[in-house]
Structure formats: C-alpha cells, structure tokens
Scaffold this motif. Structure first.
Motif, PDB file in Angstrom:
ATOM      1  N   ARG A   1     -66.129  50.299  73.960  1.00 23.27           N
ATOM      2  CA  ARG A   1     -65.787  51.638  74.498  1.00 23.27           C
ATOM      3  C   ARG A   1     -66.311  51.791  75.934  1.00 23.27           C
ATOM      4  NH1 ARG A   1     -67.544  55.009  69.217  1.00 23.27           N
ATOM      5  NH2 ARG A   1     -65.589  54.852  68.077  1.00 23.27           N
ATOM      6  N   ARG A   2     -67.566  51.346  76.150  1.00 22.00           N
ATOM      7  CA  ARG A   2     -68.130  51.451  77.505  1.00 22.00           C
ATOM      8  C   ARG A   2     -67.281  50.649  78.487  1.00 22.00           C
ATOM      9  NH1 ARG A   2     -73.074  51.150  74.852  1.00 22.00           N
ATOM     10  NH2 ARG A   2     -73.242  48.911  75.176  1.00 22.00           N
ATOM     11  N   GLY A   3     -66.847  49.459  78.057  1.00 26.47           N
ATOM     12  CA  GLY A   3     -66.018  48.603  78.918  1.00 26.47           C
ATOM     13  C   GLY A   3     -64.710  49.274  79.280  1.00 26.47           C
ATOM     14  N   ALA A   4     -64.112  49.957  78.286  1.00 29.54           N
ATOM     15  CA  ALA A   4     -62.820  50.615  78.533  1.00 29.54           C
ATOM     16  C   ALA A   4     -63.007  51.810  79.463  1.00 29.54           C
ATOM     17  CB  ALA A   4     -62.202  51.056  77.214  1.00 29.54           C
ATOM     18  N   SER A   5     -64.095  52.598  79.262  1.00 31.37           N
ATOM     19  CA  SER A   5     -64.220  53.771  80.147  1.00 31.37           C
ATOM     20  C   SER A   5     -64.641  53.340  81.550  1.00 31.37           C
ATOM     21  CB  SER A   5     -65.112  54.865  79.566  1.00 31.37           C
ATOM     22  OG  SER A   5     -66.291  54.331  79.104  1.00 31.37           O
ATOM     23  N   ALA A   6     -65.363  52.224  81.677  1.00 28.21           N
ATOM     24  CA  ALA A   6     -65.708  51.747  83.025  1.00 28.21           C
ATOM     25  C   ALA A   6     -64.441  51.395  83.796  1.00 28.21           C
ATOM     26  CB  ALA A   6     -66.620  50.525  82.931  1.00 28.21           C
ATOM     27  N   LYS A   7     -63.390  51.022  83.069  1.00 27.32           N
ATOM     28  CA  LYS A   7     -62.127  50.676  83.749  1.00 27.32           C
ATOM     29  C   LYS A   7     -61.135  51.837  83.712  1.00 27.32           C
ATOM     30  CE  LYS A   7     -61.318  45.754  83.531  1.00 27.32           C
ATOM     31  NZ  LYS A   7     -60.349  44.802  82.995  1.00 27.32           N
ATOM     32  N   ASN A   8     -61.609  52.995  83.254  1.00 26.36           N
ATOM     33  CA  ASN A   8     -60.743  54.190  83.149  1.00 26.36           C
ATOM     34  C   ASN A   8     -59.481  53.941  82.327  1.00 26.36           C
ATOM     35  OD1 ASN A   8     -62.400  55.845  84.723  1.00 26.36           O
ATOM     36  ND2 ASN A   8     -61.568  54.879  86.582  1.00 26.36           N
ATOM     37  N   LEU A   9     -59.601  53.180  81.263  1.00 31.16           N
ATOM     38  CA  LEU A   9     -58.431  52.892  80.433  1.00 31.16           C
ATOM     39  C   LEU A   9     -58.246  54.002  79.407  1.00 31.16           C
ATOM     40  CD1 LEU A   9     -59.072  49.090  79.821  1.00 31.16           C
ATOM     41  CD2 LEU A   9     -57.363  50.097  81.333  1.00 31.16           C
ATOM     42  N   GLU A  10     -57.072  54.596  79.419  1.00 29.57           N
ATOM     43  CA  GLU A  10     -56.821  55.692  78.478  1.00 29.57           C
ATOM     44  C   GLU A  10     -55.922  55.256  77.332  1.00 29.57           C
ATOM     45  OE1 GLU A  10     -55.570  59.062  80.720  1.00 29.57           O
ATOM     46  OE2 GLU A  10     -57.576  59.265  81.625  1.00 29.57           O
ATOM     47  N   ASN A  11     -55.436  54.033  77.393  1.00 27.79           N
ATOM     48  CA  ASN A  11     -54.492  53.555  76.369  1.00 27.79           C
ATOM     49  C   ASN A  11     -55.154  52.626  75.355  1.00 27.79           C
ATOM     50  OD1 ASN A  11     -54.827  51.687  78.448  1.00 27.79           O
ATOM     51  ND2 ASN A  11     -52.882  50.683  78.026  1.00 27.79           N
ATOM     52  N   VAL A  12     -56.489  52.678  75.260  1.00 29.52           N
ATOM     53  CA  VAL A  12     -57.157  51.857  74.252  1.00 29.52           C
ATOM     54  C   VAL A  12     -58.263  52.667  73.568  1.00 29.52           C
ATOM     55  CG1 VAL A  12     -58.695  50.754  75.990  1.00 29.52           C
ATOM     56  CG2 VAL A  12     -58.334  49.637  73.786  1.00 29.52           C
ATOM     57  N   THR A  13     -58.276  52.614  72.234  1.00 27.10           N
ATOM     58  CA  THR A  13     -59.345  53.292  71.496  1.00 27.10           C
ATOM     59  C   THR A  13     -60.002  52.280  70.563  1.00 27.10           C
ATOM     60  OG1 THR A  13     -57.739  53.960  69.857  1.00 27.10           O
ATOM     61  CG2 THR A  13     -58.366  55.624  71.445  1.00 27.10           C
ATOM     62  N   TYR A  14     -61.280  52.492  70.308  1.00 24.56           N
ATOM     63  CA  TYR A  14     -62.027  51.579  69.444  1.00 24.56           C
ATOM     64  C   TYR A  14     -62.715  52.371  68.345  1.00 24.56           C
ATOM     65  CZ  TYR A  14     -61.432  48.150  73.171  1.00 24.56           C
ATOM     66  OH  TYR A  14     -60.887  47.294  74.106  1.00 24.56           O
ATOM     67  N   PHE A  15     -62.719  51.825  67.149  1.00 26.25           N
ATOM     68  CA  PHE A  15     -63.568  52.431  66.117  1.00 26.25           C
ATOM     69  C   PHE A  15     -64.078  51.387  65.127  1.00 26.25           C
ATOM     70  CE2 PHE A  15     -59.252  52.936  64.551  1.00 26.25           C
ATOM     71  CZ  PHE A  15     -59.330  52.662  63.199  1.00 26.25           C
ATOM     72  N   GLN A  16     -65.216  51.704  64.542  1.00 25.86           N
ATOM     73  CA  GLN A  16     -65.855  50.793  63.589  1.00 25.86           C
ATOM     74  C   GLN A  16     -65.081  50.822  62.280  1.00 25.86           C
ATOM     75  OE1 GLN A  16     -67.741  51.364  60.612  1.00 25.86           O
ATOM     76  NE2 GLN A  16     -68.532  49.290  60.479  1.00 25.86           N
ATOM     77  N   TRP A  17     -64.749  49.643  61.757  1.00 29.14           N
ATOM     78  CA  TRP A  17     -64.007  49.570  60.492  1.00 29.14           C
ATOM     79  C   TRP A  17     -64.191  48.195  59.863  1.00 29.14           C
ATOM     80  CZ3 TRP A  17     -61.856  53.583  58.071  1.00 29.14           C
ATOM     81  CH2 TRP A  17     -61.074  53.323  56.943  1.00 29.14           C
ATOM     82  N   ASN A  18     -64.338  48.189  58.547  1.00 31.00           N
ATOM     83  CA  ASN A  18     -64.385  46.934  57.808  1.00 31.00           C
ATOM     84  C   ASN A  18     -62.954  46.584  57.413  1.00 31.00           C
ATOM     85  OD1 ASN A  18     -64.661  44.882  55.970  1.00 31.00           O
ATOM     86  ND2 ASN A  18     -65.784  46.101  54.451  1.00 31.00           N
ATOM     87  N   MET A  19     -62.444  45.483  57.948  1.00 33.05           N
ATOM     88  CA  MET A  19     -61.021  45.195  57.707  1.00 33.05           C
ATOM     89  C   MET A  19     -60.733  44.715  56.287  1.00 33.05           C
ATOM     90  SD  MET A  19     -59.891  41.772  59.697  1.00 33.05           S
ATOM     91  CE  MET A  19     -61.133  41.108  60.762  1.00 33.05           C
ATOM     92  N   LEU A  20     -61.727  44.706  55.433  1.00 28.67           N
ATOM     93  CA  LEU A  20     -61.446  44.431  54.020  1.00 28.67           C
ATOM     94  C   LEU A  20     -60.915  45.695  53.341  1.00 28.67           C
ATOM     95  CD1 LEU A  20     -64.501  42.172  53.069  1.00 28.67           C
ATOM     96  CD2 LEU A  20     -62.293  41.541  54.016  1.00 28.67           C
ATOM     97  N   GLN A  21     -61.039  46.813  54.046  1.00 30.35           N
ATOM     98  CA  GLN A  21     -60.490  48.085  53.538  1.00 30.35           C
ATOM     99  C   GLN A  21     -59.215  48.419  54.303  1.00 30.35           C
ATOM    100  OE1 GLN A  21     -62.069  49.372  51.052  1.00 30.35           O
ATOM    101  NE2 GLN A  21     -63.855  48.017  51.274  1.00 30.35           N
ATOM    102  N   PRO A  22     -58.164  48.869  53.587  1.00 29.90           N
ATOM    103  CA  PRO A  22     -56.933  49.253  54.304  1.00 29.90           C
ATOM    104  C   PRO A  22     -57.228  50.317  55.360  1.00 29.90           C
ATOM    105  CG  PRO A  22     -56.548  49.188  51.939  1.00 29.90           C
ATOM    106  CD  PRO A  22     -58.024  48.981  52.131  1.00 29.90           C
ATOM    107  N   LEU A  23     -56.550  50.202  56.485  1.00 25.93           N
ATOM    108  CA  LEU A  23     -56.761  51.151  57.582  1.00 25.93           C
ATOM    109  C   LEU A  23     -56.121  52.492  57.264  1.00 25.93           C
ATOM    110  CD1 LEU A  23     -55.967  49.112  60.794  1.00 25.93           C
ATOM    111  CD2 LEU A  23     -58.027  50.422  60.362  1.00 25.93           C
ATOM    112  N   GLU A  24     -56.740  53.555  57.797  1.00 28.46           N
ATOM    113  CA  GLU A  24     -56.097  54.866  57.676  1.00 28.46           C
ATOM    114  C   GLU A  24     -55.406  55.123  59.009  1.00 28.46           C
ATOM    115  OE1 GLU A  24     -59.537  57.197  56.894  1.00 28.46           O
ATOM    116  OE2 GLU A  24     -59.824  56.218  54.963  1.00 28.46           O
ATOM    117  N   HIS A  25     -54.123  54.902  59.075  1.00 27.53           N
ATOM    118  CA  HIS A  25     -53.395  55.095  60.336  1.00 27.53           C
ATOM    119  C   HIS A  25     -52.054  55.732  60.029  1.00 27.53           C
ATOM    120  CE1 HIS A  25     -50.729  51.604  59.542  1.00 27.53           C
ATOM    121  NE2 HIS A  25     -51.763  51.246  58.827  1.00 27.53           N
ATOM    122  N   GLU A  26     -51.553  56.452  61.034  1.00 27.39           N
ATOM    123  CA  GLU A  26     -50.321  57.201  60.777  1.00 27.39           C
ATOM    124  C   GLU A  26     -49.076  56.326  60.868  1.00 27.39           C
ATOM    125  OE1 GLU A  26     -50.969  60.253  63.592  1.00 27.39           O
ATOM    126  OE2 GLU A  26     -52.807  60.729  62.503  1.00 27.39           O
TER     127      GLU A  26
END
Ligand SMILES: C[S@@+](CC[C@H](N)C(=O)[O-])C[C@H]1O[C@@H](n2cnc3c(N)ncnc32)[C@H](O)[C@@H]1O
Length: 320
Positions: A106-131
């Motif tokens: 996240r720090r890396g993305a905001s240092a580059k002012n990137l608005e088209n990338v988001t990060y979140f903590q997730w264990n990929m053994l669990q299905p993602l909650e996404h729309e």
C-alpha cells in the motif's frame, strides 16, 4: 506429492485435517517477518509475462467496462504496482496472507500516487468476497507455499471470469530436487544449535559449502549469471529460498491432476521448448513421444526438461 504412476484422477489432494491451519499460520509468521520480494531486478520470466499480459489487455480493446486483475499472493506488490503504473485504465487488486507485506504494498502504491490498485490481507485458501469476477488472475511464487494447493486453485478459479486468463508460476519438484536436499542439509545444520541469525548462516552455507553447490543446484546453467548472483547477497531472497518453512514443489503430473479437478486447462506452458524434436533426435523415440496423449506428452516433457518452475497460462474448461 510425487509421480506414482497410479490413477488418482478423482482423488482430492488436500492435507490431513488440522494441518492446513497450522501450516498456514507458520507461513504467515514467516512472511510477516520477511516481506517478499522487497526490491529485485527484472528476470526473464517477468519480461515474457509482460509481453503476454500486454497482448491480453490489447484483446479487450473496445470493451467498455474496466478490466479487472487479481494478484494473489502479491507479497510487497511489485508486480501489481508496476502493472498499475503502466495500465492506468486497468483495475488491480492484490491480496496476501502477510499483513506487513500488504502494508508495504500500500505504501508503495501511494508513493506512486496509484489510484487503480488496492491491497488487502487475505488467505487464498478461503474464497474471496468480491462483487465481480476478475478478467486476469496472477499467482506468482505463492501456490507452493500454501498448505493446500487445491483449495488455493479453487479460490483462484472462483475469482476468474468465464473467458478469463490465469497465469500461475509454481516450483517444479524435478528441477528443484537438489535444492530441496540442500535446504534439508542447511536445516540440519541450523538445528544443531540455536542461532540468532539463520540468514547469516544460510549466507555462509551458500558461499562455502561444496563448489558453488547451492548456486548450481538452484540456478543450474545460470549459476554464474552476475544479475542472479546479486540475489545471494539479499537477505530477503536468501530467507525465501533457503529458510522457507513450507515449500511444496509439484510435478506436471500433480499439476494436471489438480487442474483437472478444478476444471482448468493449460493454454500455454511458458518457457518450455516448443520443438521437442530438437531434444529427442531419434526418429523412433520421437515417433513414440508423438503417440502419447497430450497430458502424457506434458509429463514426458517434464521428465525430459526437469524444469525448476512451471509457468502456465490457464483458462476455465468449457462449461466449467
Ligand atoms: C515468494 S512470495 C511471492 C510474492 C510475489 N507474488 C512475487 O512474485 O514476488 C510468496 C507470497 O505468498 C504469500 N502466501 C503464502 N500463502 C498464502 C495464502 N494462503 N494466501 C495468500 N498469500 C499467501 C506469502 O505471504 C508471500 O508474500
């Protein structure tokens, strides 16, 4: 996992109950401490990937809605950050088990002012909650560190759109066999007495055991490549490669089995010579190779080339 030659095409390949949570916790602890990859130079596979990625993005030309890309096991977000800067119209999501890596990403993305990338903590053994499903799913260097490869692939498949493309990069058991033995030897030496700095001991091991043995077993013919040799001074890379608490290398037979279970198909096996004839020069042997069904041909190529990693472009099987 190994090639046993028997038909296990309907078996699930999950670890025993209870193991998944314990291993995932151990992996999480490890990657909370070492945030991978930090910074590192571009490798050959990354360059190949960039070309393929840009071709897929170009194929969306004329499509109205924003293209969505998932980077699963994104670590410190180097791949998604570089792509997000290059493709401002594409929306990127990075997930990782390690909260500290996500914060770095996240720090890396905001240092580059990137608005088209988001990060979140997730264990990929669990299905993602996404729309909405993702058009492109990336999973580089992470599947082999999960406690349950099938559960991880299942999550990725659920996240992928019907026509979507998935890139996975996963360690190969045949090519990484000698390295796995070196890791075992180092683990024995580490266990001989408690140490406050395992990375220092691993560094010592790399530079002083055998005749450049660790580099040769890990990098093969590329062991003298000056660029790759810079990795051997990088504590994060040393820890990731030599001290990893969970590394489950697979064979092509294992992978094809898992992909079949998850209704995924191989579109391209990247980085493997297309012309097998140049490597099986006997007409008779090549004729026999050509007689094998497609999946067995891949197993044969695996035994022939013994790659240390599989870099695959996948899609959902039709009707899946
Ligand atoms: C070797 S790093 C690869 C990072 C990045 N993809 C790259 O290519 O540089 C492996 C990453 O996989 C993540 N990982 C391992 N198990 C995971 C899981 N169950 N769910 C999500 N991420 C996981 C680790 O936290 C770590 O950041």
């Amino acid at each position: 996992m190994s090639d046993k030659g028997r038909d296990h095409s309907h078996e699930r390949m999950s670890p025993p109950p209870g193991e998944t949570e314990a291993v995932t916790e151990m992996v999480k602890r490890f990657y909370e401490e070492i945030q991978f990859p930090g910074t590192r130079p571009m490798e050959q596979d990354s360059l190949i990937f960039l070309r393929k990625f840009s071709r897929i993005i170009a194929s969306f030309h004329g499509v109205d809605q924003a293209i969505r890309v998932l980077d699963a096991g994104c670590g410190t977000g180097n791949t998604s950050r570089a792509l997000a800067a290059q493709y401002p119209e594409v929306s990127f999501t990075g997930i990782d088990l390690s909260q500290s890596s996500i914060e770095t990403a996240r720090r890396g993305a905001s240092a580059k002012n990137l608005e088209n990338v988001t990060y979140f903590q997730w264990n990929m053994l669990q299905p993602l909650e996404h729309e909405q499903p993702f058009d492109i799913v990336l999973c580089f260097g992470a599947l082999h560190h999960t406690a349950d490869l099938q559960a991880a692939l299942h999550t990725l498949r659920l996240a992928l759109s019907t026509q979507g493309s998935m890139f996975i990069w996963v360690y190969g058991a045949h090519g990484r066999y000698h390295h796995a033995l070196n890791m075992k030897l180092l683990a024995m030496l580490l266990d001989a007495e408690p140490t406050t700095d395992p990375v220092l001991l691993a560094h010592d091991f790399i530079h002083s055991v055998g005749d450049n043995m660790a580099a040769k077993d890990l990098l093969g013919k590329r062991s003298h490549d000056p660029l790759l040799r810079t990795f051997f001074e990088n504590p994060t890379w040393i820890a990731d490669q030599f001290l990893n608490p969970n590394e489950r290398c697979v064979t092509m037979m294992d992978l094809q089995h898992l992909l079949r279970l998850e209704q995924l198909q191989i579109i391209e096996w990247i980085g493997i010579p297309g012309n097998v004839k140049a490597h099986i020069r006997s007409d008779e042997l090549h004729r026999r190779f050509a007689l094998l069904p497609e999946e067995q041909q891949r197993v044969a190529m695996d035994l022939l080339f013994k790659p240390e990693r599989y870099f695959l472009l996948l899609r959902k099987r039709e009707g899946a």
